[in-house]
Design an enzyme around this catalytic site. Structure first.
Site, PDB file in Angstrom:
ATOM      1  N   ASP A 353      -4.415   7.247 -52.048  1.00 54.95           N
ATOM      2  CA  ASP A 353      -5.786   7.624 -52.371  1.00 54.95           C
ATOM      3  C   ASP A 353      -5.799   9.144 -52.598  1.00 54.95           C
ATOM      4  O   ASP A 353      -4.913   9.855 -52.120  1.00 54.95           O
ATOM      5  CB  ASP A 353      -6.705   7.252 -51.204  1.00 54.95           C
ATOM      6  CG  ASP A 353      -8.168   7.486 -51.529  1.00 54.95           C
ATOM      7  OD1 ASP A 353      -8.529   7.348 -52.704  1.00 54.95           O
ATOM      8  OD2 ASP A 353      -8.935   7.808 -50.614  1.00 54.95           O
ATOM      9  N   ASP A 656      -8.185   5.961 -46.692  1.00 54.11           N
ATOM     10  CA  ASP A 656      -9.023   6.294 -45.540  1.00 54.11           C
ATOM     11  C   ASP A 656     -10.353   5.575 -45.548  1.00 54.11           C
ATOM     12  O   ASP A 656     -11.082   5.617 -44.568  1.00 54.11           O
ATOM     13  CB  ASP A 656      -9.264   7.802 -45.462  1.00 54.11           C
ATOM     14  CG  ASP A 656      -9.904   8.358 -46.737  1.00 54.11           C
ATOM     15  OD1 ASP A 656     -10.165   7.565 -47.661  1.00 54.11           O
ATOM     16  OD2 ASP A 656     -10.144   9.574 -46.803  1.00 54.11           O
ATOM     17  N   ASP A 660     -10.295   0.877 -49.141  1.00 51.70           N
ATOM     18  CA  ASP A 660      -8.837   0.851 -49.145  1.00 51.70           C
ATOM     19  C   ASP A 660      -8.269  -0.290 -48.301  1.00 51.70           C
ATOM     20  O   ASP A 660      -7.085  -0.627 -48.426  1.00 51.70           O
ATOM     21  CB  ASP A 660      -8.280   2.177 -48.602  1.00 51.70           C
ATOM     22  CG  ASP A 660      -8.632   3.351 -49.494  1.00 51.70           C
ATOM     23  OD1 ASP A 660      -8.605   3.184 -50.722  1.00 51.70           O
ATOM     24  OD2 ASP A 660      -8.939   4.431 -48.963  1.00 51.70           O
TER      25      ASP A 660
END
Length: 979
Positions: A353, A656, A660
């Site tokens: 990410d 996070d 996700d």
């Protein structure tokens, strides 16, 4: 439960794109009112139909099942069977169960306990999602605003949104005033999203751009609004994520697969050899009158099973992984699932990410435009530390009025504030992150926020809204009213009649606007977000938009970004050296994502990057070749992970946010952020980064590779030692009594194998690990060189052990001619042989005619006249031969442990003293083994008797042969590999 059953009977309704509908259409579809909401009676009906607005938790697996699963292993089955056979045949033969089965049972249970403890608590991802939901909400029912529990909301409810509210469900905005919502945890958007109520016509609009919708578990950070609930519970976007998490299968790690395959293979070999050895001994008894019967023959097969099975392997693997977990925790990588440590070692792609992982998740002003010049700012995050540079040279803003005023407007036209944590000393912002970084940039020029607020008091304000895209404040500056305006540059320019250059005002020209917009676009290409700043004299002007926000003087621009972490660029370079690909998967826009990726060295200029909407049409090869994916949804992330896995990659996914979680669970290694990460992502992942540092992942990969290397070392050690034990027993079965009994083999496997094997887990890692390519996920433990080494060592050690055993059991010069007095204390053993039925003479005759032992003594040249003395001497010869064999085998295996510290490098190059746990464990094993020879009670249990001084000298040649033969093989391997 009643509600849940009703929900399950509801037919699946077609999904509606609520963001494409008008307010009136939403009201019609949901039979509700945007003024009075639902009636109480209707709410009750809908609650019975749709059920509570909460996430369903998966049924947790009982802990007793988790414990029983620890016994599901072929080698464990064989050990359990061996223990049962040993106990049964000992009872039939001697009237007691014996000690062997107890030792085996203890080993099996201890191994299960270790596995049970290490597996830890069951997966709690869904529970974390459930706890993530808002507990209460403001709702309008029957025309009245009331507070209800979030779980009681139903589709059609009209909710009221305020700054600071956690959103309880998905809804269509029907009214808003400057509403901003923080959606980073769900979409990956790095800044709060400005919401609006207008229709969005694009039916393929990605989640992050549905600005007329609010979503469950996001946070309202500014303004207020109203929304009609469109989806609740498991049908919300967070609910869909929960479903994907629950449907994700738990995968076996590469090491678990290898160990399972290895266990099945080894189990088949062991059973085959055990049966063969038992049959050979039985044949010798039936056809050649050997001195042991069918019971002893079967127990010899049991002893072989004990010798062949590396009983300590599961425990040693767990201990070695636990060592790695401890090391990684010291480097801020917390491992939740033990075997995932090793999986990191074969990771070939890291899908990361962007926001908060590759970047700081802290907006930072990088540069400013004022007076026709570009100024650069150093430092990052909200810490007011850094310099302001012009063409590389530090400047003081007090001498540059255009820049000074630009920073001053950014500081005062601002509702955020900065704060430094007393413990961590970390600077944080409260309020809009963009406004927070404007305070920081001004502070770098010496403008402290609180001081300026007091010095230049605010008199009035026209708040920001998403339609005007600007904000105005009126301050008293040196006794005058001055309006300061900040907003979108292109909009401000349309409102400006003048421009300030070098502290002087003049009319703004078309050329001025062109240059300003060119500078703006140039920074936009670098993924910098730009804000324009202007001012005007506010004396006598009404504080109204139409009056105050015109005839402005343009002063400058500031450009900010969520910057990459300082250490990430280095970490990505290390990944490339290690043959590991890095891909950015973010919910942010493509321009920002690509620019960050270029700055980190992930992509080259001109390299193609993609948006989430492209993914359904992309092949696995296309996905594999792309390094940046923007505007992705949770489904897209899963598609990317699966495509990479289809291509044979071992995928580590970092993240996070709530969005996700599904990809974290489906990846081979899910890595969550410990500081900025949501509870959902932490529960779905197998590794949590306590410092949110991407570089920590690289250290973890190195640790994983080192752990696998060390696991291979002790597996090679255990197998080469066990091959020797099996060969010794198997070859002896054709013409010799068993050289060792089961308890002796257990002692060797546990005391001499166990501690040194664990010590190999502490061995220093190869310094070239991160310059090697990831090993193939399907690479077996038993590689060609591995098998060659294992057999070579096993054969050499077998020849050594059998040679010494034969000397003591068959060669006259080494056979004792009399029984020492100390051995006569074991007379009960003698009586077991000659007085079982209480008729000693008959047994002696039977012994003389069928056993062959007395003839054996005579043929060996040992003059024995007394029959009972002959029997006792023969028993003593066997015990003596086994005791010396046991000693030599123990020393050989200790020496072999040092051999296994490297497959190719010489032990003399590695150094004997670099692995202190190895020296300690070998020392302890040696001391414990020597204790057997001097403590009679313990020696009796393990069939060991005291040795003469000359017998101990066999230790020296056993060490020389064991180490020397392997050093020769390593020379051959090094030549092969040109090392």
């Amino acid at each position: 439960m009643e509600n849940q059953e009703i929900v399950e009977e509801i037919p699946i309704e077609p999904e509606i794109n609520w963001f494409t509908l008008s307010k009136e259409e939403v009201e019609k579809n949901l039979s509700t009112s945007s003024n009075s909401g639902l009636s109480s009676a209707e709410v009750k009906t809908r609650f019975e139909k749709y059920g509570p607005n909460e996430l369903k938790a998966e049924e947790k697996r009982p802990r007793w099942k988790v414990f029983l699963d620890q016994f599901k292993d072929v080698l464990i089955y064989i050990l359990i069977f061996s223990a049962i056979i040993s106990a049964v045949f000992n009872f039939i033969e001697y009237g007691s169960l014996g000690d062997d089965w107890i030792v085996i049972a203890v080993i099996v249970v201890l191994n299960a306990i270790i596995g049970f403890i290490q597996e830890g608590k069951a997966d709690e991802a869904i529970e974390a999602l459930k706890n993530f939901a808002a507990p209460e909400s403001q709702v309008i029912r029957d025309g009245k605003e009331i507070t209800v529990k979030a779980r009681e909301l139903v589709p059609g409810d009209l909710i009221v949104l305020h700054e600071g509210d956690m959103l309880p469900a998905d809804g269509r905005i029907i009214e808003q005033s400057n509403l901003k919502v923080e959606e980073a945890a769900l979409t990956g958007e790095s800044v709060p999203v400005n919401k609006q109520s207008n229709i969005i016509e694009d039916v393929e609009c990605p989640l992050a751009e549905r600005k007329n919708m609010v979503f469950s578990s996001t946070l309202a950070t500014y303004g207020r609004g109203k929304a009609i609930i469109t989806e609740t519970g498991m049908k919300t976007e967070v609910g869909k994520i929960a479903t994907m998490i629950s449907e994700a299968e738990d995968k076996m790690t590469p090491l678990q697969k290898n160990l399972e395959d290895f266990g099945v293979w080894l189990g088949k070999i062991i059973l085959l050899i055990c049966v063969a050895v038992s049959l050979v001994y039985i044949a010798r008894f039936l056809w050649f009158g050997a001195s042991f019967g069918i019971m002893e023959s079967i127990l010899a097969g049991v002893a072989l099973a004990v010798a062949a099975i590396p009983e300590g392997l599961p425990a040693v693997v767990s201990v070695c992984l636990a060592i790695g977990v401890t090391r990684m925790s010291e480097q801020n990588a917390i491992i939740k699932k033990l075997h995932s440590v090793e999986t990191l070692g074969c990771t070939s792609v890291i899908c990361s990410d962007k926001t908060g992982t590759l970047t700081k998740n802290e907006m930072t002003v990088r540069s400013a435009w004022a007076g026709g010049k570009i100024y650069d700012f150093t430092g990052s995050g909200y810490a007011p530390e850094g310099k302001i540079l012009l063409e590389g040279s530090e400047i003081q803003t007090a001498s540059i009025p255009d820049l000074d005023l630009t920073l001053k407007i950014g500081l005062l036209c601002n509702n955020a504030r900065l704060n430094q944590d007393e413990k961590t000393k970390k600077w944080n912002t409260f309020g809009d992150p963009t406004e927070g970084c404007l305070i920081t940039s001004a502070w770098k020029a010496g403008m402290e926020h609180a001081t300026y607020q007091k010095k230049f008091p605010r008199l009035d304000e026209i708040p920001f809204d998403s339609t005007r895209k600007r904000m105005t404040v009126i301050h008293e500056i040196e006794g005058k009213k001055i309006a300061y305006v900040k907003g979108a540059t292109e909009i401000l320019l349309d409102l400006c009649n003048n421009i300030q250059i070098d502290g002087q005002n003049r009319p703004i020209t078309a050329e001025d606007k062109k240059q300003i917009l060119e500078a703006y676009e140039q920074k936009a290409d670098e993924a910098l977000r730009g804000l324009g700043f202007a001012y005007r004299d506010a004396e006598g002007i009404k504080v109204e938009v139409e009056e105050m926000e015109k005839d402005l003087t343009f002063i400058g621009m500031q450009f900010m970004i969520d910057p990459p972490r300082d250490e990430v660029k280095v970490a990505i370079k290390e990944c490339k050296q290690a043959g590991i690909g890095v891909k950015m998967i973010t919910g942010d826009n493509l321009i920002t994502a690509t620019a960050i990726a270029r700055e980190l060295g992930m992509v080259n200029p001109g390299e193609i990057t993609h948006q989430g909407k492209d993914i359904p049409d992309m092949s696995d090869d296309d996905i594999s070749d792309c390094h940046v994916f923007a505007r992705v949804s949770p489904e897209h992330k899963q598609n990317i992970v699966k495509a990479l896995q289809n291509k044979g990659f071992v995928v580590a996914m970092t993240g996070d946010g709530v969005n996700d979680a599904p990809a974290l669970k489906n990846a081979d290694v899910g890595v969550a952020m410990g500081i900025t990460g949501t509870d959902v992502s932490k529960e779905a992942a197998v590794m949590v980064l306590a410092d949110d540092n991407f570089a920590t992942i690289v250290h973890a990969v190195e640790e994983g590779r080192g752990i696998y290397d060390n696991i291979k070392k002790f597996i090679q050690y255990l197998l080469s030692s066990n091959v020797m034990e099996v060969l010794v027993l198997f070859i002896a079965s054709f013409f010799l009594p068993p050289p060792l009994v089961a308890t002796q083999l257990l002692w060797i496997n546990l005391v001499t194998d166990g501690a040194p094997a664990v010590a190999l887990g502490f061995d220093p890692y190869d310094p070239t690990l991160m310059k090697q390519k990831p090993r193939p996920i399907d690479e077996p433990l038993l590689t060609k060189n591995f098998i060659i080494t294992m057999l070579y060592r096993g054969v050499i050690l077998t020849a050594l052990i059998l040679g010494i055993y034969i000397l003591y059991d068959r060669v006259t010069g080494f056979m004792p001619t009399e029984v020492p007095d100390g051995f006569r204390d074991l007379i009960y053993e003698f009586e077991d042989l000659i007085d079982t039925e209480g008729v000693k003479t008959n047994l002696i005759i039977k012994y003389d005619s069928e056993s062959g032992l007395y003839q054996h003594l005579l043929e060996s040249g040992v003059p024995v006249e007394d029959m009972e003395e002959a029997l006792l001497l023969d028993r003593y010869i066997l015990w003596k031969a086994r005791s010396v064999t046991f000693l030599v085998m123990m020393v050989a295996e200790m020496s072999n442990a040092f051999n296994c510290r490297s497959e190719y490098n010489s032990l003399f190059k590695i150094g004997f003293f670099k692995n202190k746990p190895m020296l300690f464990s070998v020392g302890i094993s040696v001391v414990l083994t020597i204790l057997l020879y001097f403590w009679r009670g313990l020696g009796n249990i393990f069939s060991v008797i005291p040795l003469d001084a000359v017998d101990w000298l066999w230790v020296i040649p056993s060490i020389i042969v064991t180490i020397g033969c392997v050093e020769i093989l390593k020379i051959y391997f090094r030549k092969q590999l040109h090392l």
